[in-house]
Design a protein around this motif. Structure first.
Motif, PDB file in Angstrom:
ATOM      1  N   GLY A  36     -10.499  23.497  20.215  1.00  0.00           N
ATOM      2  CA  GLY A  36     -11.626  24.200  19.608  1.00  0.00           C
ATOM      3  C   GLY A  36     -11.218  25.348  18.701  1.00  0.00           C
ATOM      4  O   GLY A  36     -10.049  25.699  18.591  1.00  0.00           O
ATOM      5  N   ASP A  37     -12.188  25.905  18.040  1.00  0.00           N
ATOM      6  CA  ASP A  37     -11.976  27.084  17.216  1.00  0.00           C
ATOM      7  C   ASP A  37     -13.246  27.920  17.292  1.00  0.00           C
ATOM      8  O   ASP A  37     -14.306  27.422  17.675  1.00  0.00           O
ATOM      9  N   THR A  40     -16.466  26.643  15.141  1.00  0.00           N
ATOM     10  CA  THR A  40     -17.167  25.465  15.660  1.00  0.00           C
ATOM     11  C   THR A  40     -17.884  25.795  16.953  1.00  0.00           C
ATOM     12  O   THR A  40     -19.024  25.377  17.163  1.00  0.00           O
ATOM     13  N   SER A  41     -17.217  26.544  17.845  1.00  0.00           N
ATOM     14  CA  SER A  41     -17.851  26.779  19.141  1.00  0.00           C
ATOM     15  C   SER A  41     -19.114  27.623  18.987  1.00  0.00           C
ATOM     16  O   SER A  41     -20.069  27.443  19.719  1.00  0.00           O
ATOM     17  N   ARG A  89     -15.180  35.749  13.835  1.00  0.00           N
ATOM     18  CA  ARG A  89     -16.444  35.900  14.547  1.00  0.00           C
ATOM     19  C   ARG A  89     -17.374  36.893  13.872  1.00  0.00           C
ATOM     20  O   ARG A  89     -18.534  36.606  13.653  1.00  0.00           O
ATOM     21  N   ARG A 269     -12.490  40.373  23.775  1.00  0.00           N
ATOM     22  CA  ARG A 269     -13.466  39.619  22.976  1.00  0.00           C
ATOM     23  C   ARG A 269     -12.771  38.559  22.129  1.00  0.00           C
ATOM     24  O   ARG A 269     -13.241  37.436  22.017  1.00  0.00           O
ATOM     25  N   THR A 272     -11.498  35.561  24.328  1.00  0.00           N
ATOM     26  CA  THR A 272     -12.544  34.661  24.811  1.00  0.00           C
ATOM     27  C   THR A 272     -13.206  33.890  23.668  1.00  0.00           C
ATOM     28  O   THR A 272     -13.757  32.831  23.881  1.00  0.00           O
ATOM     29  N   THR A 273     -13.138  34.437  22.460  1.00  0.00           N
ATOM     30  CA  THR A 273     -13.783  33.729  21.347  1.00  0.00           C
ATOM     31  C   THR A 273     -12.762  33.090  20.410  1.00  0.00           C
ATOM     32  O   THR A 273     -13.135  32.569  19.370  1.00  0.00           O
ATOM     33  N   GLN A 274     -11.481  33.150  20.767  1.00  0.00           N
ATOM     34  CA  GLN A 274     -10.403  32.586  19.929  1.00  0.00           C
ATOM     35  C   GLN A 274     -10.435  33.131  18.509  1.00  0.00           C
ATOM     36  O   GLN A 274     -10.223  32.402  17.546  1.00  0.00           O
TER      37      GLN A 274
END
Lengths: 323, 554
Positions: A36-37, A40-41, A89, A269, A272-274
């Protein structure tokens, strides 16, 4: 000698640069192999209702559909010219994000260090100087080490913020709130320092020079301050250098509980959100901090113990001869 | 509820317009009478001034308006900084806001919005027809060259909008889009200054640059920490449905992140803050007992439940799906995991969605019926109580929804209930990123996909059930169920709510009876604990607290 020192310093700086670059690239590779990235998530949150084409367009904009080695090369070349990129993000420049939280972390880490040193020296001094209660004081370091700092943090907030009203959770970066956050973060660190300090004081106190001083009628406190403290403090410098990691790592939880911003919460942060660009910048920053702190520790040693200076100079000279 | 929404069917535009205005006025009055604010008491004389402190678990990731507008956290800020074209109250009633009236053609493919005059963004730019067109375009298409998303749930049938004059906007669709007007009240449809929309994404990500026309403006903000809003003194275009006009009563609102739930509530208890967002459901009773106000407003959307992938065996067998449908004791979920603030599902829509009907009989808990259905389908019970067929166990894997905090506890209970019936149930919980990657609609490993989604208009739902018009094809049926295709197409193509209502009821009946969607409970996604001093709070159709009307009493 000065040429030798210059080469030594240049070598250390070059080493540091390699460490930082490797940390930067390693973070990229580790995060890239995870599924994942972040883009996309986020888009796949079922609340959003995006079509696959809409998701693909945004992923392509960020270049996340390109081969990993291409992405790494672009990221590295940007990093080398000081461009940390944009957070995947938040969309904000990474340099701004890190810059905004850095000061808060520095303030918390330094305050926690001061708290830790004061506590450690106070406990160690108590052990040496107080006529009784030494057994209890000697138990303090293991007690401090075994209580997680989130428990200490929650306790401090409940008692001092909610019961006594000494600070407000909303003013989480004010001086009083910072002091209590520093206490929560500093207590476990103080335990490690105190343990080393007590052990060294015990060792120094068994030396002949200490026995001579005592036979001259020197009191406990005078003996500690005049003779024992300086030689016992040398390993403390090494321990303090090693706790920098703990001050940064432990800060994640402390920051979260006290509602502070900082590098710790930024890392949490980003992990957890890559959010790769942010994570890479923070890891590079952490690498710089470690290298600098270790360098400073190396430089402080000779000031506390002249034998180290001789040894280091000799080593450098030997190294110069060998070359 | 249906009849109170603007739906001028086969009438001349002028007549339609009058009807709309009349209905809207009636709806506004009804909304005022039944609002949560009224229920909450709102006793005492409204006071001016005061600074509100709201403790929240997160403030989301980005402030690029399009990319963040539907975030559960950032919606609180946008709701105060921006306005919308229409207002949708907690009962799903649509009423005027920046759009003072609207009309549609007979086929619901062309809409005309007439805007209120004198509305300005806080940067002084007029909120006129051209500003509305700029916003409609960006909601629909995003700005892919800047990495800005469209609003995912904005009608995909949108073609274009044009400014007829300074206060009139014409909007064209490629197919009937009855849900268009209610969607304008959805939390994603926030009106932003065209100057902001023209900025690069990097600058839009700075909240200070995001200019709206709402009753508050951003005074300061810090990423990952807080947002401070201050009242806009010249604000004078609140929705008529709210019982207040002119500027807000409160001077400022501070949203502060406190990640630990018990600290948020303890801060309200010790008078350090006025509102704690998302307390643990179990805390609500004790707060109520101590005189605090608690609110669990329901949003408009789907209930919590499973969308079943009919391509995955054995869920290709309707009897197995129906066994699942009747094998879950929803009342036990409410009494064990939740509190009385949660309601049992009555359909796959929350019961506040206009057009939702009570279909609870179609999925009533009946273990004996489930067992019989499984026996008929050939799933025989073994000595250990677990069922199997041709040596294969009756398996189900549940993937708790990481966006819903209570999902895992609910799934554990559901697993326990289904095991009683002979299902072999396993639970795989993932974090948000891994979940997004591994758990998808139509994935062969995901037989039951746990859905949450807020929607404003039931008509948009038809688009997700099949693969027609790039639909999400929730049940993996494509076009294979003619009845579902017929009903979905008819609902999506309806041009009036009267025509649509019976079709929607049939659609709900069909989807539930076939066991395509397994409802669990109605969702309460936003919970509030607030100080008794805070009064006059209103909640909109997506359960956001609005403090424009609120005041702090003694």
């Amino acid at each position: 000698m000065s040429g030798g020192y210059g080469r030594y310093a240049a070598g250390r700086v070059a080493q540091a640069a390699v460490v930082v670059l490797l940390a930067y690239a390693f973070t990229f590779v580790v995060i890239s192999v995870l599924p994942g990235d972040p883009v996309t998530s986020t888009l796949r949150d079922p609340q959003n209702g995006f079509t696959e084409e809409e998701i693909a367009a945004i992923v392509a904009y960020y270049g996340l559909d390109r081969p990993v080695h291409e992405q790494l090369w672009e990221s590295l070349t940007r990093f080398l010219v000081g461009d940390f990129g944009v957070s995947l993000r938040s969309g904000l420049p990474v340099a701004d994000l890190v810059g905004e939280v850095l000061w808060s972390t520095v303030v918390l880490a330094l305050s926690a260090l001061v708290v830790a040193l004061v506590l450690a020296f106070a406990v160690a001094a108590g052990v040496r100087c107080l006529p009784r209660g030494q057994g209890v004081l000697r138990a303090f370091p293991s007690l401090f080490l075994s209580v997680p700092n989130f428990v200490i943090g929650l306790l401090l907030i409940n008692v001092f913020a909610f019961q006594l009203g000494l600070f407000r959770v909303i003013d989480s970066e004010g001086p009083t709130a910072t002091l209590f956050a520093a206490i929560a973060l500093g207590i476990p660190v103080s335990a490690q320092v105190a343990e080393v300090l007590i052990a060294n004081l015990d060792h120094e106190s068994d030396q002949e020079y200490a026995a001579v001083a005592r036979s001259r009628g020197l009191g406990r406190t005078a003996l500690l301050l005049r003779h024992l403290l300086k030689p016992s403090s040398l390993p403390v410098v090494t321990v303090v250098a090693l706790t920098v990691g703990e001050l940064l790592g432990g800060a994640v939880i402390t920051e979260k509980i006290f509602g502070r911003t900082g590098v710790g919460s930024l890392v949490e942060r980003s992990v957890t959100t890559q959010d790769l660009p942010v994570l890479q910048a923070v890891v590079a920053l952490a690498a710089v901090v470690f290298v600098v702190v270790n360098l400073v520790a190396d430089l402080v040693h000779p000031l506390l113990d002249p034998r180290v200076r001789v040894g280091a100079a000799a080593a450098r000279e030997r190294a110069g001869v060998a070359r | 509820m249906n009849t109170s929404r603007p739906s001028p069917r086969r009438r001349s535009p002028r007549r339609a317009l009058r009807l709309v205005a009349g209905l809207v006025a009636a709806a506004a009055l009804a909304a005022c009478g039944s609002g949560v604010a009224a229920r909450q008491g709102g006793s005492g004389e409204p006071r001016q001034g005061g600074d509100l402190t709201f403790l929240i678990d997160s403030l989301g990731d980005t402030w690029i308006p399009n990319n963040s507008a539907i975030s559960s956290f950032q919606g609180h800020i946008w709701g105060h900084v921006t306005d919308k074209l229409v207002y949708v109250d907690e009962n799903g009633t649509t009423s005027p806001w920046v759009a003072r009236e609207w009309e549609q053609n007979e086929t619901a493919t062309e809409f005309t919005l007439r805007l209120r005059e004198g509305v300005t963004f806080s940067d002084g730019t007029p909120l006129d027809a051209s500003a509305v067109v700029a916003n409609l375009d960006v909601w629909s298409k995003g700005a892919p060259d800047k990495g800005i998303n469209p609003i995912g749930l904005f009608p995909k049938t949108y073609q274009r909008a044009e400014a007829v004059d300074a206060t009139t906007v014409k909007v064209l669709f490629s197919a009937p889009t009855l849900g268009f007007v209610p969607t304008l009240g959805y939390h994603g449809s926030i009106l932003i200054s065209p100057k902001t929309l023209a900025l690069p994404a990097e600058e839009q990500a700075d909240l200070s640059n995001d200019i709206g026309s709402g009753p508050f403006t951003v005074e300061s903000w810090k990423q990952g920490d807080s947002v401070v809003l201050k009242k806009r003194p010249d604000y004078d275009w609140a929705p008529e449905a709210l019982d207040h006009s002119g500027p807000a009563r409160l001077e400022s609102i501070t949203y502060k992140i406190v990640a630990e739930p018990s600290l948020r509530t303890a801060a309200v208890r010790s008078n350090q803050a006025d509102v704690a967002y998302n307390p643990s459901p179990q805390e609500l009773a004790s707060f109520k007992a101590q005189g605090f106000t608690t609110a669990a407003p329901r949003y408009l959307g789907f209930v919590s439940g499973f969308a079943i992938n009919t391509k995955v065996a054995p869920y290709d067998d309707p009897r197995v799906r129906q066994a699942l449908q009747h094998g879950i004791d929803r009342q036990e979920i409410i009494s064990t995991v939740y509190t009385e603030d949660w309601l049992p599902a009555k359909s796959f829509f929350q019961s506040t969605v206009p057009g939702a009907t009570d279909r609870s009989a179609d999925f009533a808990f009946d273990a004996a019926k489930s067992a019989k259905l499984l026996d008929e389908a050939g799933w025989a019970e073994g000595a250990d109580g677990l069922r199997s067929k041709d040596g294969k166990a009756l398996e189900l894997t549940l993937y708790p929804n990481p966006y819903l905090a209570t999902s895992k506890s609910v799934d554990e209970l559901v697993a326990q209930q289904l095991r009683e019936l002979g299902f072999t149930v396993s639970i795989q919980a993932f974090d948000v990123v891994t979940y997004g990657e591994r758990v998808k609609f139509n994935s062969p490993s995901v037989a039951a996909y746990e859905v949450t989604r807020s929607i404003i208009d039931a008509g948009t739902v038809a688009g997700v059930l099949t693969d027609a018009n790039r639909g999400e094809n929730w049940f993996g049926l494509g076009q294979s169920d003619p009845e579902l295709v017929r009903l979905s197409a008819a609902v999506a193509g309806s041009s009036s709510t009267e025509e649509r209502a019976p079709l929607l009821d049939e659609l709900q009946e069909h989807v539930l009876q076939q066991g395509y969607f397994i409802p669990l409970t109605q969702i309460v996604q936003r919970l509030y604990v607030q100080s008794p001093k805070l009064q006059g709070v209103t909640y909109n159709g997506v359960a956001y607290a609005n403090y424009y009307t609120a005041w702090l009493g003694e």
